[in-house]
Design an enzyme around this catalytic site. Structure first.
Site, mmCIF file in Angstrom:
data_model
loop_
_atom_site.group_PDB
_atom_site.id
_atom_site.type_symbol
_atom_site.label_atom_id
_atom_site.label_comp_id
_atom_site.label_asym_id
_atom_site.label_seq_id
_atom_site.Cartn_x
_atom_site.Cartn_y
_atom_site.Cartn_z
ATOM 1 N N ASP A 69 102.945 77.337 1.455
ATOM 2 C CA ASP A 69 102.818 77.066 0.012
ATOM 3 C C ASP A 69 102.813 75.557 -0.206
ATOM 4 O O ASP A 69 103.400 74.800 0.572
ATOM 5 C CB ASP A 69 103.900 77.781 -0.797
ATOM 6 C CG ASP A 69 105.272 77.742 -0.164
ATOM 7 O OD1 ASP A 69 105.455 77.011 0.827
ATOM 8 O OD2 ASP A 69 106.173 78.434 -0.659
ATOM 9 N N GLU A 128 105.723 78.482 -6.953
ATOM 10 C CA GLU A 128 106.836 78.413 -7.918
ATOM 11 C C GLU A 128 106.439 78.995 -9.270
ATOM 12 O O GLU A 128 107.293 79.286 -10.092
ATOM 13 C CB GLU A 128 107.279 76.960 -8.099
ATOM 14 C CG GLU A 128 107.714 76.256 -6.823
ATOM 15 C CD GLU A 128 109.070 76.748 -6.311
ATOM 16 O OE1 GLU A 128 109.696 77.603 -6.969
ATOM 17 O OE2 GLU A 128 109.480 76.274 -5.246
HETATM 18 ZN ZN ZN Z 1 111.199 77.321 -4.734
HETATM 19 ZN ZN ZN Z 2 109.857 77.555 -1.850
#
Ligand code: ZN
Ligand code: ZN
Length: 371
Positions: A69, A128
């Site tokens: 990510d 997120e």
């Molecule tokens: Zn996070």
């Molecule tokens: Zn994370």
């Protein structure tokens, strides 16, 4: 890749944190770096602000996926690093700068010396929020890169450097944001009978929904409802017309999540009648549980037996991760990488130990070759 180069990349990425689906500089940085690698076995394709990179394998019967990510958080950094974020009120406070650096490190080694299997690196935006895993998985591009197995890691501040950890089955809970707006009738503080007071309604509501956890959820299952923020009214002597509650729900099972939401809605309907008000509920971003495939975790444990680093079985956590959406469709797992930071995830003083970068690269490379 040498440790110094990993540290350089991590620090450069650390300086340019961006929010979900705004990771333009980050994407460009990653593409520029990937461009410097031997290209003969690589296919590179952008997806929104993310990237797919495929490394052609020597044998190529299967495709193994590794997901990193790439987004940061809306937070003001307080580490005091001389390589602190250059973006105002943005910080890599969840270690995604580490995740990307480790992916680039493993990708460099595979580009120079491919594995037997094909390997796909998924640089995923918006973990997120608002959530990048689900749309990336559903994308047209994914059809061309779809792996047979997939794994990912997350930095773990509470574990020492040199330790990795995971468990079969449930690793992270089901999570949902919770925003509740109350609208009634305000008025003079001394004439409550002419108003519908939203401070009273919202306060009672906060206390009431704790009964859902105590009385409506199977005691052998588990749930948490936390209201972390209340906003209401304008001044001390006016009865409040509006109130807003902000919180989060965490549950062990997807069924308990549905059940808790259903109960909150029922309580809200009752409060609307009892308090002559309108209540609207928004769940914001929702993350499906991270459920590790038992067989793949056992494979990973076997791989760790010949690793110079140590492995320990972890406990389940009530945190959320949108990688759970990928694991819902593709067998695989997530593991924790020890980074030994006194501050935890999402804190403005998170300072993961950079010695863990090499541990991450070695472990990801070994797993991609041996899974
Ligand atoms: Zn996070
Ligand atoms: Zn994370």
């Amino acid at each position: 890749m040498e440790k110094e180069q990993l540290v350089t990349i991590r620090r450069e990425l650390h300086q340019i944190p961006e929010l979900g689906f705004e990771e333009h500089k980050t994407q460009q940085y990653l593409l520029d770096y990937i461009q410097t690698l031997p290209q003969s076995s690589l296919t590179v394709e952008k997806w929104r602000t993310g990237i797919f990179v495929r490394v052609e394998g020597n044998v190529g019967e299967r495709t193994i996926g590794y997901r990193a990510d790439i987004d940061g958080l809306p937070l003001t950094e307080e580490t005091g690093y001389d390589f602190s974020s250059t973006h105002r009120d943005r910080m890599h406070a969840c270690g995604h700068d580490f995740h990307m650096t480790i992916a680039l490190g493993a990708l460099s080694r595979l580009a120079a010396n491919p594995a037997d299997d094909h390997v796909v690196f998924l640089f995923q935006p918006a973990e997120e929020g608002p959530g990048g895993a689900e749309p990336m998985l559903a994308s047209e591009e994914m059809k061309r890169y779809r792996p047979d197995l997939i794994f990912a890691l997350h930095v773990a501040p509470e574990l020492p450097v040199g330790t990795v950890s995971t468990k079969p089955g449930l690793l992270f809970a089901n999570t949902s944001e919770l925003f509740i707006d109350f609208k009634g009738i305000g008025g003079h503080a001394a004439y409550p009978h002419l108003t519908h007071d939203m401070v009273v309604a919202a306060s009672a509501f906060v206390a009431h929904i704790q009964q859902i956890v105590a009385r409506r959820v199977d005691p052998l299952d588990s749930a948490v409802i936390t209201i972390g923020k209340i906003e209401a009214g304008t001044v001390q002597n006016i009865i409040a017309q509006y109130a807003r509650l902000e919180g989060t729900i965490r549950t062990l099972s997807p069924e308990a999540m549905d059940g808790v939401k259903n109960e909150i809605e029922k309580v809200a309907r009752g409060y609307e009648i009892a308090n002559d008000c309108r209540i609207s509920i928004d769940y914001g971003s929702n993350y499906h549980q991270v459920f590790n495939d038992e067989e793949q975790v056992r494979r990973f444990e076997t791989i760790m037996e010949t690793s110079p680093y140590s492995y320990q079985e972890s406990k389940m956590a009530m945190t959320g991760e949108d990688f759970g959406y990928m694991l819902k469709e593709i067998p695989g797992f997530m593991f924790w990488l020890g980074v030994d930071s006194r501050s935890g995830l999402h804190q403005s003083t998170l300072m993961p130990n950079e010695e863990a970068l090499l541990v991450g690269v070695d472990t990801v490379e070994k797993t991609l070759r041996e899974l």
